[in-house]
Design an enzyme around this catalytic site. Structure first.
Site, PDB file in Angstrom:
ATOM      1  N   GLU A 142       0.837  -1.196   0.000  1.00 55.82           N
ATOM      2  CA  GLU A 142       0.000   0.000   0.000  1.00 55.82           C
ATOM      3  C   GLU A 142       0.873   1.246   0.000  1.00 55.82           C
ATOM      4  OE1 GLU A 142      -2.030  -0.981   3.615  1.00 55.82           O
ATOM      5  OE2 GLU A 142      -0.836   0.364   4.833  1.00 55.82           O
ATOM      6  N   HIS A 157       3.723  -0.759  10.583  1.00 56.12           N
ATOM      7  CA  HIS A 157       3.271   0.606  10.339  1.00 56.12           C
ATOM      8  C   HIS A 157       1.995   0.936  11.098  1.00 56.12           C
ATOM      9  CE1 HIS A 157       1.077  -1.851   7.410  1.00 56.12           C
ATOM     10  NE2 HIS A 157       0.121  -0.943   7.470  1.00 56.12           N
ATOM     11  N   ARG A 184      -2.465  -7.580  13.291  1.00 56.22           N
ATOM     12  CA  ARG A 184      -2.322  -6.559  14.309  1.00 56.22           C
ATOM     13  C   ARG A 184      -1.218  -6.976  15.280  1.00 56.22           C
ATOM     14  NH1 ARG A 184      -7.645  -6.233  16.162  1.00 56.22           N
ATOM     15  NH2 ARG A 184      -8.263  -5.020  14.362  1.00 56.22           N
TER      16      ARG A 184
HETATM   17 ZN    ZN Z   1      -1.683  -1.119   6.302  1.00 56.86          ZN
END
Ligand code: ZN
Length: 335
Positions: free
Chosen positions: A132, A189, A209
């Protein structure tokens, strides 16, 4: 025939554009960390004042946009990908490859990492991995992102996570409006509160996560995926300087009224376009996604403004933009 809202069915006077612009109707996602800027600053009709994401161009099953007006009115983007592949230059792949969204973080998002295609295919039921990138739309003063970590080895990484040494482990990177960041799979991130970005990504929502600041959601902590995170986190982390393109540098190397390339990777190309009066370009890509992030104007005599997202299909030809606008554009990278 006329769709009303965008008049996209008006015949083009040059006769060169046989295909319509596909205007997208966004899908909104509420979240604990979401804010109200999507309604207050973008004018969207959002479901609540905790709306974290606007999925602006998406064919993902968790948010499949429909076309707003024109010949394909109310058709889902996923349907068009399947049934009208010529709109996308018959690009390969079993699903629309990209997802463009606006993320408005009022508070911090969890610390996360994404797998690559190979790991996701093997461990996530054939899903795609997730690469991304973020164009920073807005920041509050002193805003930071978390990008990368400080562990020197996988053992040290596992240790620091186990012992909860988050301050030591995580890299905080200050960011400003107009910065651009590429997040490859394996990069730890997080978007922190006060930041708003336009994200262009692979069409996937596989996220592991790593840490959620010990927060509770509906009385319980949200689940973590530590084992998978440890499998996919890149060690050592790439230097933030290598993946953050600063706004000043972008401005220096950019020309007005032209598509200026921000990134080209295996999955996508992303450009920034600032129009000042008049811009003309050729749509030579399999398809070209555009998001107006500032200003207003016209595309081939159809009025557009901040918050509009659309796709110029394959063979669209000549594109004429009038007005003062900032646009983020993207397409796939054909191999
Ligand atoms: Zn992400």
């Amino acid at each position: 025939m006329n769709c009303g809202k965008h008049a996209c069915c008006m015949e083009d006077d040059s006769g060169s554009n046989s295909r319509e612009i596909l205007f997208m109707q966004p899908v909104f996602k509420q979240s604990v960390w979401g804010g109200s800027r999507l309604s207050e600053e973008w004018g969207y009709e959002t479901p609540s004042s905790h709306t974290g994401e606007c999925w602006a161009v998406s064919a993902h099953p968790h948010g499949d946009c429909i076309v707003d007006g024109g010949l394909f009115n109310k058709k889902h983007l996923s349907e068009l990908w399947k049934n009208a592949p010529e709109l996308f230059g018959n690009a390969h792949g079993d699903r629309f490859p990209l997802l463009v969204k606006i993320i408005d973080a009022e508070s911090d998002l969890s610390i996360q990492v994404h797998p690559d295609d190979k790991y996701a295919a093997e461990n996530e039921d054939g899903s795609l991995g997730k690469t991304e990138c973020w164009y920073v739309l807005d920041v509050s003063e002193g805003a930071e992102l978390i990008i990368g970590h400080n562990a020197g080895s996988r053992a040290e990484l596992a240790d620091m996570i186990k012992n909860g040494q988050w301050e030591k482990l995580l890299r905080h990177v200050p960011v400003g409006k107009g910065d651009f960041i590429q997040i490859n799979p394996g990069t730890v991130h997080a978007i922190k509160g006060g930041i708003e970005v336009l994200e262009t990504q692979q069409n996937s929502d596989i996220t592991y996560r790593v840490y959620d600041y010990g927060r509770l959601s509906d009385g319980a902590p949200r689940s973590l995926q530590l084992e998978k995170s440890l499998d996919v986190i890149t060690v050592p982390a790439v230097n933030a300087d290598e993946i953050v393109l600063r706004a000043e540098k972008i401005a220096k190397s950019s020309e007005k009224n032209k598509l200026n390339l921000l990134i080209s990777c295996d999955y996508y190309r992303v450009w920034r376009l600032e129009t000042d009066g008049y811009a003309e370009l050729e749509q030579v890509y399999p398809f070209l996604i555009m998001s107006v992030i500032d200003g207003e104007g016209f595309i081939n005599d159809i009025s557009i403004k901040k918050g509009d997202h659309f796709i110029l299909p394959n063979g669209f030809g000549n594109v004429r933009l009038k007005g003062r606008m900032k646009i983020i554009a993207s397409s796939i990278n054909e191999k």
